[in-house]
Scaffold this motif. Structure first.
Motif, PDB file in Angstrom:
ATOM      1  N   MET A   1      46.529  11.075 -21.518  1.00  0.00           N
ATOM      2  CA  MET A   1      46.327  12.377 -20.919  1.00  0.00           C
ATOM      3  C   MET A   1      44.906  12.546 -20.419  1.00  0.00           C
ATOM      4  N   LYS A   2      44.014  11.990 -21.149  1.00  0.00           N
ATOM      5  CA  LYS A   2      42.631  12.137 -20.746  1.00  0.00           C
ATOM      6  C   LYS A   2      42.395  11.486 -19.392  1.00  0.00           C
ATOM      7  N   ARG A   3      43.085  10.424 -19.125  1.00  0.00           N
ATOM      8  CA  ARG A   3      42.898   9.703 -17.876  1.00  0.00           C
ATOM      9  C   ARG A   3      43.383  10.524 -16.664  1.00  0.00           C
ATOM     10  N   VAL A   4      44.398  11.332 -16.773  1.00  0.00           N
ATOM     11  CA  VAL A   4      44.916  12.139 -15.672  1.00  0.00           C
ATOM     12  C   VAL A   4      43.896  13.212 -15.268  1.00  0.00           C
ATOM     13  N   PHE A   5      43.257  13.869 -16.230  1.00  0.00           N
ATOM     14  CA  PHE A   5      42.312  14.929 -15.919  1.00  0.00           C
ATOM     15  C   PHE A   5      40.977  14.398 -15.403  1.00  0.00           C
ATOM     16  N   SER A   6      40.651  13.202 -15.694  1.00  0.00           N
ATOM     17  CA  SER A   6      39.373  12.661 -15.260  1.00  0.00           C
ATOM     18  C   SER A   6      39.503  11.775 -14.015  1.00  0.00           C
ATOM     19  N   TYR A   7      40.646  11.827 -13.347  1.00  0.00           N
ATOM     20  CA  TYR A   7      40.859  11.006 -12.161  1.00  0.00           C
ATOM     21  C   TYR A   7      39.928  11.468 -11.045  1.00  0.00           C
ATOM     22  N   GLY A   8      39.191  10.569 -10.474  1.00  0.00           N
ATOM     23  CA  GLY A   8      38.302  10.869  -9.367  1.00  0.00           C
ATOM     24  C   GLY A   8      36.888  11.164  -9.799  1.00  0.00           C
ATOM     25  N   ASN A   9      36.644  11.348 -11.051  1.00  0.00           N
ATOM     26  CA  ASN A   9      35.281  11.645 -11.479  1.00  0.00           C
ATOM     27  C   ASN A   9      34.400  10.407 -11.468  1.00  0.00           C
ATOM     28  N   ASP A  10      34.978   9.237 -11.672  1.00  0.00           N
ATOM     29  CA  ASP A  10      34.189   8.024 -11.751  1.00  0.00           C
ATOM     30  C   ASP A  10      34.075   7.304 -10.407  1.00  0.00           C
ATOM     31  N   GLU A  11      34.749   7.816  -9.364  1.00  0.00           N
ATOM     32  CA  GLU A  11      34.725   7.125  -8.080  1.00  0.00           C
ATOM     33  C   GLU A  11      33.414   7.413  -7.357  1.00  0.00           C
ATOM     34  N   LYS A  12      32.891   6.396  -6.701  1.00  0.00           N
ATOM     35  CA  LYS A  12      31.611   6.522  -6.008  1.00  0.00           C
ATOM     36  C   LYS A  12      31.768   6.754  -4.503  1.00  0.00           C
ATOM     37  N   GLY A  13      32.946   6.599  -3.917  1.00  0.00           N
ATOM     38  CA  GLY A  13      33.124   6.754  -2.485  1.00  0.00           C
ATOM     39  C   GLY A  13      34.596   6.874  -2.134  1.00  0.00           C
TER      40      GLY A  13
ATOM     41  N   THR B   1      38.130   5.404  -0.244  1.00  0.00           N
ATOM     42  CA  THR B   1      38.770   4.126   0.032  1.00  0.00           C
ATOM     43  C   THR B   1      39.004   3.996   1.532  1.00  0.00           C
ATOM     44  N   LEU B   2      39.312   2.808   1.967  1.00  0.00           N
ATOM     45  CA  LEU B   2      39.576   2.565   3.385  1.00  0.00           C
ATOM     46  C   LEU B   2      40.777   3.370   3.860  1.00  0.00           C
ATOM     47  N   PHE B   3      41.771   3.498   3.021  1.00  0.00           N
ATOM     48  CA  PHE B   3      42.968   4.260   3.372  1.00  0.00           C
ATOM     49  C   PHE B   3      42.612   5.732   3.622  1.00  0.00           C
ATOM     50  N   GLU B   4      41.781   6.336   2.784  1.00  0.00           N
ATOM     51  CA  GLU B   4      41.379   7.725   2.960  1.00  0.00           C
ATOM     52  C   GLU B   4      40.567   7.915   4.241  1.00  0.00           C
ATOM     53  N   VAL B   5      39.723   6.959   4.575  1.00  0.00           N
ATOM     54  CA  VAL B   5      38.940   7.034   5.810  1.00  0.00           C
ATOM     55  C   VAL B   5      39.850   6.954   7.028  1.00  0.00           C
TER      56      VAL B   5
END
Length: 160
Positions: free
Chosen positions: A1-13, A15-19
């Motif tokens: 459960m902890k992993r679902v709420f913290s999704y995106g907090n550790d990302e630094k940029g 992805t190519l798909f989002e761009v």
């Protein structure tokens, strides 16, 4: 459960798909904006062309001493013998000099008319939007009376 709420907090940029998805959305919005842009523009080019046409007629009238006007034709005769003719051909007004050749003086009009007046003529141009433009033209009074030259006198100052 902890992993679902913290999704995106550790990302630094991103992805190519989002761009690529954001670039695609930007392209679609730009295309739609450019597609509807001509509906919001005001057509000033026709107005400028009509004003330039009237200026051309005024320049031809600088040394004119005779104007012949029919419904859709204006003949301007200069004292030097040059004759300029303006007439409608299709949706254009053409200008001829001494009955030779032609140049397009005005494009994209509905109607061109001339009406004889006491001072010369009135030119009426109806553009593609239905707006009627009027310009009076006339001969110079000095040329009507036969005086076709200017007299220049120099004043001398004897006390200088």
């Amino acid at each position: 459960m902890k992993r679902v709420f913290s999704y995106g907090n550790d990302e630094k940029g991103m992805t190519l798909f989002e761009v690529l998805i954001s670039f695609l959305i930007l392209l679609v919005c730009t295309h739609l904006f450019l597609l509807y842009l001509p509906f919001f523009q005001i057509d000033n080019t026709n107005r400028q062309e009509i004003q330039m046409f009237f200026q051309l007629v005024k320049e031809d009238m600088m040394h004119a001493y005779k104007i012949d006007v029919t419904e859709a034709r204006i003949d301007i005769t200069e004292d030097s013998g040059n004759r300029y003719t303006f007439l409608q051909s299709g949706n254009n007004v053409i200008r001829r000099k001494n009955g030779e050749g032609h140049e397009i003086a005005l494009k994209n009009i509905k109607q061109f008319q001339g009406k004889k007046t006491s001072y010369g003529a009135d030119i009426y141009v109806t553009d593609v939007h239905g707006v009627v433009w009027r310009q009076p033209i006339g001969c110079r009074p000095s040329l009507e009376k036969g005086e076709r030259f200017w007299v220049k006198e120099e004043l001398s100052c004897h006390s200088c």
